[in-house]
Write a protein that holds these residues in place. Structure first.
Motif, PDB file in Angstrom:
ATOM      1  N   VAL A  21      -5.342  -4.957   8.591  1.00 30.53           N
ATOM      2  CA  VAL A  21      -3.953  -5.384   8.771  1.00 30.53           C
ATOM      3  C   VAL A  21      -3.551  -5.291  10.236  1.00 30.53           C
ATOM      4  CG1 VAL A  21      -3.321  -4.676   6.425  1.00 30.53           C
ATOM      5  CG2 VAL A  21      -2.943  -3.101   8.300  1.00 30.53           C
ATOM      6  N   TYR A  74       3.168  -4.838  10.002  1.00 34.99           N
ATOM      7  CA  TYR A  74       3.701  -3.767   9.153  1.00 34.99           C
ATOM      8  C   TYR A  74       5.150  -4.081   8.805  1.00 34.99           C
ATOM      9  CZ  TYR A  74       4.875   1.115   7.932  1.00 34.99           C
ATOM     10  OH  TYR A  74       5.281   2.261   7.298  1.00 34.99           O
ATOM     11  N   TYR A 102      -7.533   4.638   3.441  1.00 34.03           N
ATOM     12  CA  TYR A 102      -6.489   4.192   4.354  1.00 34.03           C
ATOM     13  C   TYR A 102      -7.075   3.590   5.638  1.00 34.03           C
ATOM     14  CZ  TYR A 102      -2.121   4.237   7.004  1.00 34.03           C
ATOM     15  OH  TYR A 102      -1.028   3.860   7.739  1.00 34.03           O
ATOM     16  N   TYR A 152       0.888  -1.165   0.000  1.00 29.59           N
ATOM     17  CA  TYR A 152       0.000   0.000   0.000  1.00 29.59           C
ATOM     18  C   TYR A 152       0.919   1.206   0.000  1.00 29.59           C
ATOM     19  CZ  TYR A 152      -4.026   2.927   1.251  1.00 29.59           C
ATOM     20  OH  TYR A 152      -5.031   3.874   1.261  1.00 29.59           O
ATOM     21  N   TYR A 200       0.967  -5.460   5.935  1.00 28.70           N
ATOM     22  CA  TYR A 200       1.065  -4.188   5.219  1.00 28.70           C
ATOM     23  C   TYR A 200       2.527  -3.903   4.923  1.00 28.70           C
ATOM     24  CZ  TYR A 200       0.681   1.066   5.200  1.00 28.70           C
ATOM     25  OH  TYR A 200       0.742   2.410   4.933  1.00 28.70           O
ATOM     26  N   ASP A 247       4.964  -1.099   3.282  1.00 25.62           N
ATOM     27  CA  ASP A 247       4.941   0.334   2.988  1.00 25.62           C
ATOM     28  C   ASP A 247       6.162   0.800   2.206  1.00 25.62           C
ATOM     29  OD1 ASP A 247       4.012   2.953   3.085  1.00 25.62           O
ATOM     30  OD2 ASP A 247       4.755   3.325   5.093  1.00 25.62           O
ATOM     31  N   PHE A 297      -8.441   0.182   4.931  1.00 24.52           N
ATOM     32  CA  PHE A 297      -7.306  -0.719   4.700  1.00 24.52           C
ATOM     33  C   PHE A 297      -6.625  -1.109   6.009  1.00 24.52           C
ATOM     34  CE2 PHE A 297      -2.673  -1.081   4.202  1.00 24.52           C
ATOM     35  CZ  PHE A 297      -2.617  -2.288   3.517  1.00 24.52           C
ATOM     36  N   THR A 298      -6.305  -0.124   6.837  1.00 18.99           N
ATOM     37  CA  THR A 298      -5.548  -0.423   8.055  1.00 18.99           C
ATOM     38  C   THR A 298      -6.352  -1.236   9.063  1.00 18.99           C
ATOM     39  OG1 THR A 298      -6.073   1.742   9.015  1.00 18.99           O
ATOM     40  CG2 THR A 298      -3.963   1.532   7.827  1.00 18.99           C
TER      41      THR A 298
END
Length: 178
Positions: A47, A50, A40, A9, A113, A115, A43-44
Motif C-alpha cells: 500500500v 492511507y 502487517y 485492515y 489502506y 484503517d 500488507f503495508t
C-alpha cells in the motif's frame, strides 16, 4: 498493472467492537508478541495511500503525543466533515468519498489502506467501495463499545480468502468483494 484496491485492515473484538465506549484501545495489547506483526509488514509493503476518519486520527495522535506516523509513510487522507487545512503530511478531505476513491484508483501506485473508524467504514460500505476486508479478531469480549460495523448499509456479498489463526488466539479473517 493491477488495479488499486481499497483494503480495510483493522482489528475488532470477538463481539464486534473496535474500541471501548471511551475509545480505549489498550485491550489490543493482549495479542502483542515479540517478533509477531500478524502480516502487517507484508500488507503495508503493498500500500502507499492511507485513509482514516478524523476521530481515529485524533485518537492516534493523542496516544502518540501528537505524532501521526502514517503521514510519514503514506499519502495520507483524513476524512472529515470539517474544512481543515492540510498539515504535517496529512490531507484533510471533506468531499464526496466516492470521488476521492475514483481519483485514487486511477493513479499509479500501491493499494489504498483504510484503517477506520466505524464512520468511515460505514461510509465506504454504503457505496460498496471496499474491495477487501482483512479483520484481525482479538480473543476478547468487550461487552460494549464502538462497533466496527454500524449497519445502515445494503447487503454486500463477499468471497472468503484464506484466514489465518495465530498462537496468540488472534484470527485474521480475509474477504474480498464477490
Amino acid at each position: 498493472m493491477e488495479t488499486r484496491k481499497v483494503i480495510l485492515y483493522i482489528s475488532m473484538s470477538v463481539d464486534g467492537f473496535l474500541a471501548t465506549k471511551d475509545n480505549d484501545l489498550s485491550w489490543l495489547s493482549i495479542v502483542e508478541k515479540e517478533g509477531e506483526d500478524y502480516g502487517y509488514g507484508v500488507f503495508t509493503n503493498q500500500v502507499d495511500t492511507y485513509l482514516v476518519g478524523r476521530k481515529t486520527y485524533e485518537i492516534v495522535k493523542g496516544l502518540l503525543g501528537g505524532d501521526f506516523p502514517q503521514a510519514k509513510q503514506y499519502e495520507c487522507y483524513v476524512i472529515t466533515r470539517q474544512s481543515l487545512e492540510n498539515a504535517d503530511g496529512v490531507q484533510f478531505y471533506n468531499g464526496d468519498i466516492s470521488e476521492l476513491i475514483a481519483r485514487l484508483k486511477v493513479k499509479p501506485g500501491g493499494h489504498i489502506y483504510c484503517d477506520g473508524g466505524a464512520e468511515i467504514v460505514q461510509m465506504l460500505m454504503k457505496q460498496n467501495l471496499i474491495d477487501e476486508y482483512i479483520i484481525s479478531v482479538i480473543p476478547i469480549m468487550l461487552g460494549e463499545g464502538i462497533r466496527l460495523f454500524k449497519g445502515g448499509i445494503d447487503k454486500i456479498n463477499l468471497k472468503a480468502k484464506p484466514s489465518t489463526y495465530f498462537e496468540s488466539g488472534l484470527v485474521q479473517l480475509h474477504y474480498e468483494k464477490a
